[in-house]
Design a protein around this motif. Structure first.
Motif, mmCIF file in Angstrom:
data_model
loop_
_atom_site.group_PDB
_atom_site.id
_atom_site.type_symbol
_atom_site.label_atom_id
_atom_site.label_comp_id
_atom_site.label_asym_id
_atom_site.label_seq_id
_atom_site.Cartn_x
_atom_site.Cartn_y
_atom_site.Cartn_z
ATOM 1 N N GLU A 1 0.824 -1.170 -0.050
ATOM 2 C CA GLU A 1 -0.056 0.259 0.142
ATOM 3 C C GLU A 1 0.855 1.204 0.063
ATOM 4 O OE1 GLU A 1 -2.262 -3.462 1.921
ATOM 5 O OE2 GLU A 1 -0.331 -2.453 2.356
ATOM 6 N N MET A 2 1.865 1.219 0.725
ATOM 7 C CA MET A 2 3.039 2.400 0.702
ATOM 8 C C MET A 2 3.373 2.535 -0.716
ATOM 9 S SD MET A 2 4.024 4.483 2.953
ATOM 10 C CE MET A 2 3.709 5.788 1.960
ATOM 11 N N PHE A 3 3.756 1.327 -1.349
ATOM 12 C CA PHE A 3 4.286 1.524 -2.743
ATOM 13 C C PHE A 3 3.327 2.040 -3.554
ATOM 14 C CE2 PHE A 3 7.353 -2.311 -1.830
ATOM 15 C CZ PHE A 3 8.453 -1.400 -1.323
ATOM 16 N N HIS B 1 15.956 3.095 3.032
ATOM 17 C CA HIS B 1 15.975 3.944 4.517
ATOM 18 C C HIS B 1 14.206 4.009 4.911
ATOM 19 C CE1 HIS B 1 14.523 7.012 1.505
ATOM 20 N NE2 HIS B 1 13.963 7.789 2.714
ATOM 21 N N THR B 2 13.973 4.423 5.907
ATOM 22 C CA THR B 2 12.728 4.436 6.347
ATOM 23 C C THR B 2 12.056 5.611 5.948
ATOM 24 O OG1 THR B 2 12.959 3.087 8.289
ATOM 25 C CG2 THR B 2 10.828 4.191 8.244
ATOM 26 N N GLY B 3 11.146 5.588 4.835
ATOM 27 C CA GLY B 3 10.727 7.049 4.323
ATOM 28 C C GLY B 3 9.751 7.528 5.286
ATOM 29 N N PRO B 4 9.520 8.773 5.154
ATOM 30 C CA PRO B 4 8.480 9.515 6.191
ATOM 31 C C PRO B 4 7.062 9.208 5.716
ATOM 32 C CG PRO B 4 9.343 11.017 4.400
ATOM 33 C CD PRO B 4 10.035 9.714 4.107
ATOM 34 N N VAL B 5 6.316 7.946 6.391
ATOM 35 C CA VAL B 5 5.176 7.597 5.974
ATOM 36 C C VAL B 5 4.132 8.582 5.949
ATOM 37 C CG1 VAL B 5 3.376 5.766 6.527
ATOM 38 C CG2 VAL B 5 5.788 5.045 6.608
#
Length: 391
Positions: A50-52, A261-265
């Motif tokens: 879903e993030m993609f 890296h952990t993107g800013p969700v």
């Protein structure tokens, strides 16, 4: 186990209320309720499908806002400064010649960034409040033979919108990439990345897009990608290495996206909503509204007896207006008065314009004649109430 010697900070043991402000400075701008609500949605994983999907939506929104078909289009995790570094770090190698147009603070910043990575930095300078002609630019391109030419489209420190037409053709002629900073102008003034021959362009989320600070759209042309992905050395920043970021954003054609890296969700939730609002409104209507509101503000300022910093009406940035500090007044006192008595943020100058101007930003949802009238009322009140020196 050791005993605790540092107690909990008292300031964190009580609630903190953030005051309501009218963010009418050069940024960040106010965030509308719809975008705030999007950012408050439950967190999902930065590698979830879903993030993609959200990232794919953001990419399409950036392509619309930039008016580009570039596949290499992403949002960097960070502010506009991050995108500036991403652009320079990935396309410039130590020892290469670069040409920077300096007509305010952002050209100065880009020059320092390039200098720090060992580039040969050449500059052409316009006085604050003015811009460079294409003839001057071509002369410098021919002289310095740079790999990139940097130009700020909307110089928020001076309030100038720099003409773009024809520069992309000049850069192509001189085998140079055209890099444009559109942080203060995107959404507020016409820009056509592909048609104007711009090779690299970036913006920030917190200006006319009305999203919280922390995400920065950027796009690279095929020419830029050819230069970027055929380097002799690795980019100085691992975090901003476009080889990794292209994969994270699904731009490299590989079947799987790898962790980088952990993107800013929550920031991506907000940015998607901001781009949706811009898409619903339409770029042409957004450009028109900013122009009309800016002209309304400019007339009101002149009616107050104030002088605009940029003389050429066609060179005035419609998102950020610069006003000459009126004689006898302390600009800091005017700014403080507007904040204390009207809860309005305006600001002073920055870089070459420091101490010379007041800056008013009406961007995105803040761009309305009603808000312009609020600013005019606050400035009128300040001129009557603040101390004016007779010297």
């Amino acid at each position: 186990m050791f005993p605790i010697s540092i107690p909990p900070p008292a300031c964190l043991l009580q609630p903190f209320e953030v005051p309501h402000r009218h963010m009418f400075g050069p940024g960040p701008s106010d965030v509308p309720p719809r975008v705030l609500a999007a950012g408050a949605r439950p967190i999902i994983g930065h590698m979830h499908k879903e993030m993609f999907e959200i990232m794919d939506h953001i990419k399409k929104g950036i392509q619309y806002a930039f008016q580009t078909q570039n596949n290499m289009t992403i949002a960097v995790s960070g502010s506009g400064h991050t995108a500036m570094e991403c652009a320079i770090f990935n396309t410039v190698e130590p020892g290469e010649s670069v040409l920077m147009a300096v007509n305010g603070i952002w050209g100065e910043r880009a020059s320092e960034i390039a200098e720090r990575i060992g580039a040969k930095v050449n500059t052409i300078t316009a006085a604050p409040g003015s811009f460079l002609t294409n003839e001057v630019i071509e002369e410098a391109l021919a002289k310095h033979k740079p790999v990139i030419f940097f130009l700020t489209h909307g110089e928020s420190s001076s309030g100038v919108i720099h003409p773009i037409d024809g520069i992309g053709d000049l850069c192509l002629k001189h085998n140079c990439l055209f890099l444009v900073d559109a942080v203060a102008s995107l959404g507020g003034a016409p820009l056509y990345m592909d048609k104007q021959g711009i090779d690299i362009m970036y913006t920030g989320s917190q200006k006319a897009l009305n999203s919280p600070p922390g995400t920065a759209p950027i796009s690279f042309s095929e020419r830029a990608c050819k230069k970027m992905f055929n380097r002799k050395t690795k980019p100085v920043s691992y975090f901003l290495d476009m080889t990794w970021l292209a994969n994270y954003w699904g731009c490299d054609g590989k079947p799987a996206r790898m962790y980088h890296h952990t993107g800013p969700v929550s920031g991506f939730f907000s940015l998607r909503e901001s781009l949706a609002i811009l898409s619903e409104m339409g770029l042409e209507d957004s450009w028109r509204r900013h122009k009309e509101v800016a002209e309304h503000l400019h007339k009101g300022l002149e009616d107050l007896g104030l002088k605009l910093f940029v003389d050429d009406k066609n060179a005035r940035l419609p998102t950020v207006t610069t006003i000459v500090v009126p004689g006898g007044y302390d600009w800091k006192e005017i700014v403080a008065y507007a904040m204390k008595h009207h809860q309005i943020e305006i600001s002073g100058g920055l870089g070459p314009s420091a101490g010379k101007v007041l800056r008013v930003g009406l961007m995105g949802c803040n761009s309305s004649k009603a808000n312009a009238d609020m600013v005019l009322a606050a400035l009128g009140d300040a001129l009557k109430s603040c101390h004016k020196s007779k010297v």
